[in-house]
Write a protein that holds these residues in place. Structure first.
Motif, short mmCIF file in Angstrom:
data_model
loop_
_atom_site.label_atom_id
_atom_site.label_comp_id
_atom_site.label_asym_id
_atom_site.label_seq_id
_atom_site.Cartn_x
_atom_site.Cartn_y
_atom_site.Cartn_z
N THR A 304 0.82 -1.23 0.00
CA THR A 304 0.00 0.00 0.00
C THR A 304 0.85 1.27 0.00
O THR A 304 0.32 2.36 -0.26
CB THR A 304 -0.95 0.02 1.22
N ASN A 305 2.16 1.13 0.30
CA ASN A 305 3.03 2.31 0.24
C ASN A 305 3.47 2.63 -1.18
O ASN A 305 3.99 3.71 -1.45
CB ASN A 305 4.29 2.09 1.09
N ASP A 310 -2.10 -1.59 -6.48
CA ASP A 310 -3.33 -2.00 -7.17
C ASP A 310 -3.45 -3.50 -6.95
O ASP A 310 -2.92 -4.29 -7.73
CB ASP A 310 -3.23 -1.67 -8.65
N PRO A 311 -4.10 -3.93 -5.87
CA PRO A 311 -4.07 -5.33 -5.43
C PRO A 311 -4.24 -6.33 -6.58
O PRO A 311 -5.21 -6.29 -7.33
CB PRO A 311 -5.24 -5.41 -4.45
N GLY A 312 -3.21 -7.20 -6.67
CA GLY A 312 -3.26 -8.28 -7.64
C GLY A 312 -3.01 -7.88 -9.09
O GLY A 312 -3.10 -8.73 -9.98
N LEU A 358 7.76 6.09 -5.25
CA LEU A 358 8.21 4.83 -4.65
C LEU A 358 7.52 3.65 -5.33
O LEU A 358 6.29 3.60 -5.40
CB LEU A 358 7.93 4.82 -3.15
N LEU A 359 8.33 2.72 -5.77
CA LEU A 359 7.78 1.47 -6.30
C LEU A 359 7.63 0.45 -5.17
O LEU A 359 6.58 -0.14 -5.00
CB LEU A 359 8.69 0.94 -7.41
N GLN A 366 3.76 -4.22 5.80
CA GLN A 366 3.39 -4.66 4.47
C GLN A 366 3.65 -6.16 4.30
O GLN A 366 4.43 -6.76 5.04
CB GLN A 366 4.18 -3.88 3.41
N PRO A 367 3.01 -6.81 3.33
CA PRO A 367 3.29 -8.23 3.07
C PRO A 367 4.77 -8.43 2.75
O PRO A 367 5.38 -7.62 2.04
CB PRO A 367 2.41 -8.54 1.85
N LYS A 368 5.34 -9.50 3.27
CA LYS A 368 6.77 -9.73 3.11
C LYS A 368 7.16 -9.95 1.65
O LYS A 368 8.30 -9.68 1.25
CB LYS A 368 7.20 -10.93 3.95
N ASP A 369 6.22 -10.43 0.83
CA ASP A 369 6.54 -10.66 -0.58
C ASP A 369 6.29 -9.43 -1.44
O ASP A 369 6.30 -9.51 -2.67
CB ASP A 369 5.76 -11.85 -1.14
#
Length: 633
Positions: A304-305, A310-312, A358-359, A366-369
C-alpha cells in the motif's frame, strides 16, 4: 664416555651472520684433527644454552581470528545468527604447518596485509598498528577499520559491461561516455542481450543506480534493470545452488521473454512480453527441508506504500499512462528502495522531471513478498545488470520488428577501489571469494546465508533491514572474534585473544568511533600488553651428520633430533639467555657397526615441524655425551 662441546661463536655479542655456518640456529664445528667414535656408540644431550631474541613464535593455529560486520547478536538467544544477514569471516595471518617468528611490528604488518575485506565501503580501509609508549616499549595493537561514506552518483568512463550469458556473442555495445547500452542487431534474435558491469561495486551508503528505459519501452521490447553479485559459474552464470527449474508462483517465467532464465540477478525490474512491470528477486523457495534458491516475484502492487498499489494487478508499462521513464535503486545499509521517475509531461513548458515515486521498499506492516529482501553478506558487492530484448510480428516465420533498442544509465554510485576485481579471489565480494575458488565448503556458507528465513518471502519472520546511523555509516556493531564463541558461529578456530592482548575475551566489539573526511572509523585497542614470551615454542636439537634414527610423527618423517629444549615451559620460557640440562640422560644409538671418523659436528635448533628456530641469536652452546653402547643393552 666422552664429552663434546659445540658452539657457533665465542660470545653472546650479536653480529649479522644470516644463515651462515655460524648462525645460532644452525652451525658446523670443524675438527682440527679427526675425532674417532667407537663402533656401536650412543649419544645424548648433556646441556644446552640458547638466547631467545624476544620475537613472538606463532604457529598457524595461533594466527586465526574472525571479522564480524553485522548487527550485534543476542547471546541469550540460541541461533540468533540465523536471523542476521552476516556470517563470521575467518582471517588467518599465519601459515599452516609453519612457525612465524615476528616482532610486534611484523605481527601488525602481517595482520594488515593478510586481512580480507569484502564489504565495498570498507575495502582499502583496514589497518593494524603496533603501539609504543614514550620509552619505545611495546604496548599492544590497534585495529582500525573505516567505512567510506561516498555515494557520488555519476556514470564514470571507467565503467564497462561484459557478457553475462553463454556463447561467444556479446550481443550489445556500451558507450561509457553516454552510459548507453544498446542491443546489437542480427545475431541471437531469440535471446536477450544481457550485460553486467563488474568494474566497480555499488556503494551501500546511499548508493544510487538509475537507468532510463524510454527507448526500449517505446518499442515494446522486454527490458531488465537489476543488481547482482558476480557469479562465475559455468552453468549460465548462476550460483551453484540456484534452481532454474523449480517454479512455485510463476516467478521464473513472468513472460519476460522466451528464455527468461538466461542470467542471474539478485533483484531486477523488468518489462515483460505482455507489457507489464514486474520485479523478481533471488530468494529461498520455501520448498521443504532442503530448500532451493530461485526467483520469486516481488508483488509491489500489493504494497500500500507503493505509488503503483493495485491489489493483484501489475502496472501496465506498455500503456505507461503516467509517463515513467527511469528505474532507480537506492541502497542504504541493508535496505533496497526502488523508485520510478516520470519524464516530462507531453506538451509541458518545462522538461524537468517530476519527483521520483516509490515502487517498493521494506515496511514491516506490508506483506513480506511485496518488498525486497535485505542486502545480505552474499550480495555485499552489487553490480548493475542490463538486459534488452526484441519484438517480432508474430508471423511464421517471424520478422524482427525491433532489434536495436537501448537503455541509458544516468546514475551509478560505483566505488573506485584500488585493486578491486570481482573475478579474483579476495579482491571482490564474499560470495565471489568462494565462487572464484570453486570452494565447495565456502559456497555452502553462502547458501546458508541466502536461505535464511529472513530472506524467505513465504516465512512469517519479519526482519528490519539495518540502515544508517547519525554519522551516515551503516549502523552495525562490528566485532573481532578472537576466541571460540557459541553465539558468533562458526568461530571455533579463533585463537588470538592472548596474541592480541585480549586475554579472557572472545568477542571484541566495544571500540572508539570517529568521522574524518567522509571516513567513519572504528578502533579496537589491546586491553593489555601481549606477552610475547607466552607464545614461545619448544625447540629441538638436531645432530645432522650421525646415524641416529628418530620418528618425528608430527612432521611425518624420519629425523635426527636427539633432544627437546622445553623453552615454552613456564619455568624456562622467556627472553634472553636460557640454560637447560636434562634431569636424566636419554641415550640414542648411532647405529655405527664400525668406528666413526668425525671431521665436524653439525648442530641445528629447530621446531617440531623441522623448521629452523631463527628466534635464536648470539651464542648457542650444545654439549654432547658420546659412549660405547653398554653390552647390557
Amino acid at each position: 664416555m666422552s664429552l663434546v662441546i659445540t658452539s657457533n661463536r665465542d660470545s653472546d655479542v650479536n653480529t649479522p651472520d644470516g644463515q651462515s655456518v655460524y648462525s645460532a640456529f644452525s652451525y658446523r664445528n670443524e675438527m682440527g684433527s679427526t675425532y674417532k667414535i667407537p663402533e656401536n656408540s650412543q649419544v645424548c644431550l648433556q646441556s644446552a644454552k640458547v638466547n631467545l631474541d624476544g620475537r613472538a613464535q606463532l604457529g598457524g593455529s595461533q594466527t586465526i581470528y574472525y571479522d564480524w560486520f553485522g548487527s550485534e547478536l543476542d547471546e541469550a538467544v540460541e541461533g540468533s545468527i540465523d536471523e542476521s544477514t552476516s556470517y563470521p569471516i575467518i582471517q588467518e595471518f599465519g601459515e599452516r604447518d609453519r612457525v612465524l617468528e615476528l616482532t610486534p611490528e611484523e605481527v601488525a604488518n602481517k595482520v594488515q596485509t593478510s586481512h580480507l575485506e569484502f564489504h565495498p565501503n570498507r575495502k582499502d580501509y583496514f589497518r593494524c598498528n603496533a603501539s609504543e609508549d614514550a620509552q619505545g616499549d611495546f604496548q599492544g595493537y590497534e585495529f582500525i577499520s573505516k567505512q567510506n561514506l561516498s555515494s557520488s552518483a555519476t556514470v564514470s568512463s571507467s565503467l564497462a559491461f561484459t557478457r553475462f550469458t553463454g556463447g561467444t556473442d556479446t550481443r550489445f555495445t556500451y558507450n561509457n561516455a553516454s552510459g548507453i547500452f544498446t542491443r546489437t542487431a542480427g545475431t541471437h534474435d531469440d535471446k536477450p542481450a544481457v550485460g553486467i558491469s563488474i568494474t566497480r561495486p555499488l556503494s551501500l551508503i546511499n548508493g544510487s543506480f538509475k537507468v532510463n528505459f524510454k527507448n526500449s519501452n517505446a518499442s515494446g521490447v522486454a527490458w531488465g534493470i537489476g543488481l547482482s553479485r558476480y557469479t562465475p559459474s559455468e552453468y549460465n552464470y548462476f550460483p551453484e545452488y540456484f534452481d532454474q527449474s523449480f517454479d512455485l508462483d510463476d516467478s521464473n517465467n513472468m513472460g519476460l521473454y522466451e528464455e527468461p532464465k538466461q542470467y542471474f540477478e539478485d533483484i531486477g525490474v523488468h518489462r515483460n512480453e505482455d507489457g507489464e512491470l514486474v520485479i523478481r528477486q533471488a530468494v529461498p523457495l520455501g520448498n521443504g527441508d532442503y530448500q532451493d534458491f530461485g526467483y520469486r516475484e516481488i508483488e509491489y502492487y500489493n504494497n500500500t506504500n507503493s505509488a503503483l498499489a493495485d491489489p493483484g494487478t501489475r502496472y501496465d508499462i506498455d500503456t505507461n499512462a503516467s509517463n515513467y521513464e527511469s528505474v532507480a535503486f537506492v541502497c542504504k545499509g541493508e535496505k533496497i528502495s526502488i523508485y520510478l521517475e516520470v519524464g516530462a509531461s507531453p506538451g509541458a513548458k518545462s522538461a524537468k522531471a517530476a519527483a521520483p515515486i516509490l515502487l517498493t521498499e521494506f515496511d514491516a506492516a506490508q506483506p513480506k513478498d511485496s518488498y525486497p529482501k535485505p542486502i545480505c553478506q552474499t550480495m555485499w558487492c552489487l553490480h548493475p545488470v542490463l538486459s534488452v530484448g526484441y519484438t517480432d510480428d508474430g508471423a511464421t516465420p517471424p520478422t524482427i520488428v525491433s532489434d536495436t533498442n537501448s537503455l541509458t544509465m544516468t546514475e551509478y554510485s560505483g566505488l573506485d577501489i584500488t585493486g578491486y576485481d570481482a573475478t579474483a579471489a579476495g579482491k571482490g565480494g564474499w560470495y565471489e571469494y568462494y565462487a572464484v575458488r570453486d570452494d565447495e565448503g565456502g559456497l555452502q556458507k553462502c547458501r546458508e546465508v541466502d536461505l535464511r528465513v529472513i530472506n524467505d518471502p513465504t516465512d512469517a519472520t519479519v526482519y528490519t533491514p539495518v540502515v544508517l546511523n547519525a554519522s551516515g555509516a551503516i549502523d552495525y556493531k562490528p566485532a573481532m572474534i578472537v576466541g571460540r564463541n557459541d553465539t558468533y558461529v562458526p568461530s571455533g578456530k579463533a585463537s588470538t585473544s592472548d596474541v592480541f592482548g585480549f586475554q579472557g575475551n572472545t568477542i571484541i566489539n566495544d571500540g572508539t568511533n570517529d568521522l574524518v573526511s567522509g571516513l567513519y572509523s572504528l578502533k579496537f585497542v589491546s586491553a593489555s600488553v601481549p606477552d610475547l614470551s607466552a607464545t614461545n615454542k619448544s625447540i629441538f636439537v638436531r645432530l645432522r651428520n650421525f646415524g641416529t634414527q628418530v620418528l618425528n610423527a608430527r612432521a611425518k618423517t624420519q629425523s635426527t633430533i636427539i633432544a627437546h629444549l622445553p623453552t615454552a615451559d613456564a619455568d624456562i620460557a622467556g627472553v634472553g639467555r636460557l640454560y637447560y640440562e636434562p634431569n636424566r640422560d636419554v641415550w640414542l644409538d648411532l647405529n655405527n657397526a664400525t668406528e666413526l671418523t668425525v671431521s665436524d659436528f653439525n648442530i641445528d635448533l629447530i621446531y617440531v615441524n623441522e623448521q629452523y628456530a631463527k628466534v635464536l641469536q648470539g651464542q648457542t652452546i650444545v654439549v654432547l655425551y658420546f659412549r660405547k653402547k653398554p653390552s647390557s643393552e
